[in-house]
Design an enzyme around this catalytic site. Structure first.
Site, PDB file in Angstrom:
ATOM      1  N   PRO A   1       4.508   4.902   4.882  1.00 10.83           N
ATOM      2  CA  PRO A   1       4.053   5.108   6.258  1.00 10.83           C
ATOM      3  C   PRO A   1       4.305   3.874   7.120  1.00 10.83           C
ATOM      4  CG  PRO A   1       2.397   5.836   4.690  1.00 10.83           C
ATOM      5  CD  PRO A   1       3.439   5.119   3.905  1.00 10.83           C
ATOM      6  N   GLU A   2       4.726   4.107   8.348  1.00  4.43           N
ATOM      7  CA  GLU A   2       4.957   2.984   9.261  1.00  4.43           C
ATOM      8  C   GLU A   2       3.668   2.693  10.041  1.00  4.43           C
ATOM      9  OE1 GLU A   2       8.768   2.714  11.031  1.00  4.43           O
ATOM     10  OE2 GLU A   2       9.700   4.047   9.572  1.00  4.43           O
TER      11      GLU A   2
ATOM     12  N   LYS B   1       1.006  -2.563   8.509  1.00  6.65           N
ATOM     13  CA  LYS B   1       0.801  -1.482   7.548  1.00  6.65           C
ATOM     14  C   LYS B   1      -0.459  -1.683   6.713  1.00  6.65           C
ATOM     15  CE  LYS B   1       5.793  -0.689   7.223  1.00  6.65           C
ATOM     16  NZ  LYS B   1       6.972  -0.551   6.347  1.00  6.65           N
TER      17      LYS B   1
ATOM     18  N   ASN C   1      11.541   1.679   8.386  1.00  6.16           N
ATOM     19  CA  ASN C   1      12.943   2.091   8.404  1.00  6.16           C
ATOM     20  C   ASN C   1      13.305   2.948   9.615  1.00  6.16           C
ATOM     21  OD1 ASN C   1      15.323   1.718   7.081  1.00  6.16           O
ATOM     22  ND2 ASN C   1      14.983   3.262   5.510  1.00  6.16           N
TER      23      ASN C   1
ATOM     24  N   ARG D   1      17.211  -0.573   1.193  1.00  9.22           N
ATOM     25  CA  ARG D   1      16.670   0.438   2.111  1.00  9.22           C
ATOM     26  C   ARG D   1      17.801   1.159   2.824  1.00  9.22           C
ATOM     27  NH1 ARG D   1      11.312  -0.263   3.350  1.00  9.22           N
ATOM     28  NH2 ARG D   1      11.523   1.904   4.040  1.00  9.22           N
TER      29      ARG D   1
END
Length: 269
Positions: free
Chosen positions: A2-3, A52, A163, A259
């Site tokens: 989760p961002e 986060k 991301n 990533r």
């Protein structure tokens, strides 16, 4: 993972449901039972998000520090706990609970240590914060040999950026993700910050990530809505091989520093 907007929305919802109330704190799974017992019956004073990281504070010298990691979930539910619930927060006289499952960590810390932990993180675009902290980050990346794609994922610089926001902001500003940070001028770095702030704050309110401008929405373009686990309309994220909404060039994909990275080779040239 989760961002940052997800964590800030969680903090807001926890505050709306529980802040100012004495709460039941339990660990149905048992792994957090000893720690939960120290907080059970305390007043939940505030939930705070930084990047986060989520901090849940009580009228006690202790707080809960949570990082969801890759698979963690923290959601509101009713009735008996289902599945492996590490932490449950609820009220005596209602059937509303916040259940935490599978976090990277859920730990009891001293409330006094929260500022020290927050200081190890970068500037959070959702919080805004003191301009000098933002400016210190932007000055640091302006001297870095690392790529723009790399520094934007560094939580010690841009707290909460993940991301999706990384890829979408670079696309929206027409920046090649492999550009060395120090080759991007200061006004452009401020534009990146401002765009992140706008997108991420909108994500808190909407509960999803939408990055396309009005002229590129499904209705405006006459295209079907995008279907993806994270929800929302985006330009490049997870659209490898699909045509760019602006120029039609197939979206590129590569793995950088472990990533996935997505970009348009024409619009971001």
């Amino acid at each position: 993972m989760p961002e940052g907007h997800v964590i800030h929305r969680l903090a807001r919802d926890i505050n709306n449901n529980f802040a100012g109330h004495h709460v039941r704190v339990t660990s149905p799974q048992g792994r957090f039972a000893t720690e939960a017992a120290q907080l059970d019956g305390c007043e939940l004073t505030q939930a705070v998000a930084v990047g986060k990281h989520l901090f849940i504070c009580f009228d006690a010298p202790w707080a809960i520090h949570i990082h969801l990691g890759l698979v963690g979930k923290f959601h509101f539910t009713h009735g008996e706990p289902r599945g492996v619930v590490r932490l449950r927060i609820g009220l005596e006289d209602t059937d509303t609970y916040a259940d935490l499952k599978g976090p990277q960590w859920c730990r009891l810390i001293t409330a006094a240590s929260i500022p020290d932990i927050a200081d190890t993180l970068g500037a959070d675009p959702i919080l805004g914060g003191p301009p000098e902290r933002r400016d210190a980050v932007l000055q640091q990346v302006a001297r870095s040999k690392r790529t723009a794609a790399s520094v934007l994922m560094d939580q010690k610089l841009f707290a909460g950026v993940g991301n999706i926001y990384r890829a979408e902001t670079l696309f929206r500003l027409g920046i090649d993700p492999m550009t060395p940070s120090r080759e991007i001028d200061a006004p452009t770095w401020r534009d990146i910050w401002d765009d992140l702030e706008t997108l991420m704050r909108a994500g808190v309110d909407a509960g999803r990530i939408d990055t396309v401008r009005p002229e590129h929405t499904p209705d405006a373009m006459g295209r079907p809505p995008r279907k993806d686990d994270h929800g929302g309309e985006v330009y490049v994220y997870r659209r490898a091989g699909d045509p760019c909404y602006i120029c039609g060039t197939p979206i590129e994909h590569s793995v950088i520093e472990g990533r996935n990275l997505f970009w348009c080779p024409t619009c971001q040239h």
